[in-house]
Motif scaffolding. Structure first.
Motif, PDB file in Angstrom:
ATOM      1  N   GLN A 109     108.407 -70.286 111.813  1.00  0.00           N
ATOM      2  CA  GLN A 109     108.875 -70.196 113.182  1.00  0.00           C
ATOM      3  C   GLN A 109     109.705 -68.935 113.412  1.00  0.00           C
ATOM      4  O   GLN A 109     110.698 -68.707 112.734  1.00  0.00           O
ATOM      5  CB  GLN A 109     109.743 -71.430 113.453  1.00  0.00           C
ATOM      6  CG  GLN A 109     109.913 -71.730 114.900  1.00  0.00           C
ATOM      7  CD  GLN A 109     108.676 -72.425 115.445  1.00  0.00           C
ATOM      8  OE1 GLN A 109     108.008 -73.148 114.735  1.00  0.00           O
ATOM      9  NE2 GLN A 109     108.373 -72.184 116.704  1.00  0.00           N
ATOM     10  N   GLY A 110     109.287 -68.124 114.341  1.00  0.00           N
ATOM     11  CA  GLY A 110     110.091 -66.993 114.732  1.00  0.00           C
ATOM     12  C   GLY A 110     109.989 -65.769 113.850  1.00  0.00           C
ATOM     13  O   GLY A 110     110.372 -64.692 114.265  1.00  0.00           O
ATOM     14  N   GLU A 166     105.316 -65.510 118.902  1.00  0.00           N
ATOM     15  CA  GLU A 166     105.159 -66.043 120.276  1.00  0.00           C
ATOM     16  C   GLU A 166     104.216 -65.175 121.107  1.00  0.00           C
ATOM     17  O   GLU A 166     103.736 -65.607 122.156  1.00  0.00           O
ATOM     18  CB  GLU A 166     106.510 -66.103 121.005  1.00  0.00           C
ATOM     19  CG  GLU A 166     107.635 -66.818 120.283  1.00  0.00           C
ATOM     20  CD  GLU A 166     108.294 -65.966 119.208  1.00  0.00           C
ATOM     21  OE1 GLU A 166     108.754 -64.864 119.542  1.00  0.00           O
ATOM     22  OE2 GLU A 166     108.336 -66.394 118.040  1.00  0.00           O
ATOM     23  N   SER A 167     103.967 -63.933 120.655  1.00  0.00           N
ATOM     24  CA  SER A 167     103.096 -63.064 121.457  1.00  0.00           C
ATOM     25  C   SER A 167     101.613 -63.262 121.108  1.00  0.00           C
ATOM     26  O   SER A 167     100.737 -62.668 121.725  1.00  0.00           O
ATOM     27  CB  SER A 167     103.480 -61.597 121.233  1.00  0.00           C
ATOM     28  OG  SER A 167     103.246 -61.243 119.879  1.00  0.00           O
TER      29      SER A 167
END
Ligand SMILES: Nc1ncnc2c1ncn2[C@@H]1O[C@H](COP(=O)(O)O)[C@@H](OP(=O)(O)O)[C@H]1O
Ligand SMILES: [Mg+2]
Ligand SMILES: [Mg+2]
Ligand SMILES: [Mg+2]
Length: 352
Positions: free
Chosen positions: A48-49, A157-158
């Protein structure tokens, strides 16, 4: 004067300190547990992230297309297709699905999700999230490193991943195996950046990364004056009428299965069963997992894939592409769009 008249006893100070330690423990234990879990679960920095290395994502995509392809081939060779109709297309054709689609979808999805849990993955077929774990050992093969020399990282997220676990299902059920491909596409902020098209029955894989490199080239020349057009054989709609009325009655039209196969026909593919064409045109609805990988390959090699109106296709949000498809490389794409713009409104009116 003691502030506000409060007098703290040694016992009070002790209780206060213990409370403080408790709060700090609560805050940090969750954080540390998360870090340890990520470490022991082999999150490898892709959780995540964490930024995603596009070369590694390309490697995972190639592996996914190949693993899915093995399922597609096995199901076909054991003749255990278990063919079903998912429903109907807007034009009323049967929307088919087989065990080959499902098993390939499962392998491809779980491999990519395992390697990069934080990225959004859109697949053509449904997946059960806790079905099967397909392991990924982080590595970038030399085949990729030799062509793409430097890494690029993007935020998870992109990214939107589009998976077509079996393209040309119609033809698969008819045993026309040359048309079959498995495909993975990586869109970054909606733009198709990485494309992988794999032919399971000949173990051929074409891949490309925009501004990175590719293992495939465009042809040295295209027939711009009288281009040949490759079109759908099972979801054709009015494509032949549109093509002939726009580009002339004598225009050569090749009917073929699979959106992946049709994009490969525009490139320099050294496979003896791969037909070649100059332009790919599609006039009915089509889904983004059918076209995203081809769009990325063409973009990487300097070609174009747009709607019939010449608009770029955005690979986020809904899974449908409404405006038809026009794909070309090594020719004036804008001129093709202009010709269509002159004729399309009248043709569409006549065929309503
Ligand atoms: N009108 C339509 N509606 C939905 N899907 C379509 C479509 N036209 C083409 N497709 C899909 O686009 C892919 C290529 O089609 P074609 O071979 O006719 O050119 C096929 O993907 P799948 O086989 O992955 O479903 C097909 O189902
Ligand atoms: Mg498809
Ligand atoms: Mg499919
Ligand atoms: Mg399908």
């Amino acid at each position: 004067m003691a502030p506000m008249g409060i007098r703290l006893s040694p016992l009070g100070i002790g209780v206060f300190c213990l409370l403080g330690v408790g709060v700090l423990y609560h805050v940090y234990s969750g954080f540390l547990t998360g870090k340890f879990a990520a470490f022991f679960l082999g999150d490898g920095g892709a959780g995540q992230g964490q930024p995603v290395d596009l070369r590694e994502l390309l490697a995972v995509s190639i592996r996914a297309a190949q693993l899915g392809g093995l399922e597609v081939k096995r199901v076909r060779e054991t003749n255990s297709l278990n063919e079903k109709a998912k429903g109907k297309t807007r034009e009323g054709a049967e929307d088919k699905m087989t065990r080959g689609d499902l098993l390939s979808n499962r392998k491809m999805y779980h491999l990519i999700k395992n390697a990069f849990p934080a990225v959004l993955v859109n697949t053509e077929e449904q997946v059960d999230a806790d079905e099967e774990s397909v392991p990924w050992v982080p590595n970038i093969p030399d085949e990729i490193k030799d062509i793409i020399k430097t890494s690029k990282e993007v935020a998870p997220e992109s990214i939107t991943v589009w998976i077509d676990p079996l393209d040309a299902t119609y033809e698969y059920t008819e045993n026309l195996i040359n048309y079959i491909t498995t495909m993975v596409c990586i869109a970054v902020n909606g733009k198709p950046i990485i494309g992988v098209i794999h032919k399971p029955f000949t173990s051929y894989t074409a891949w490309a990364m925009v501004d990175g490199g590719s293992n495939v080239k465009r042809r040295s020349s295209y027939n711009e004056k009288t281009p040949s057009f490759i079109v759908s054989r099972s979801h054709s709609g009015q494509v032949k009428e549109v093509t002939r009325q726009t580009f002339g009655n004598k225009t050569e039209i090749i009917s073929a299965g699979g959106a992946g196969y049709k994009v490969l026909s525009l490139l320099d593919i050294t496979e003896n069963k791969q037909e070649i064409a100059d332009v790919y045109i599609h006039v009915t609805f089509i889904k983004k997992w059918d076209i995203c990988a081809g769009n990325a390959l063409l973009n990487a090699l300097g070609g174009h894939m747009t709607t019939l109106n010449g608009e770029e296709i955005i690979y986020t949000g809904s899974d449908g592409n409404e405006g038809g498809l026009l794909a070309s490389i090594g020719m004036d794409h804008g001129a093709l769009v202009e010709k269509l713009a002159e004729k399309l409104p009248t043709i569409q009116k006549t065929h309503k």
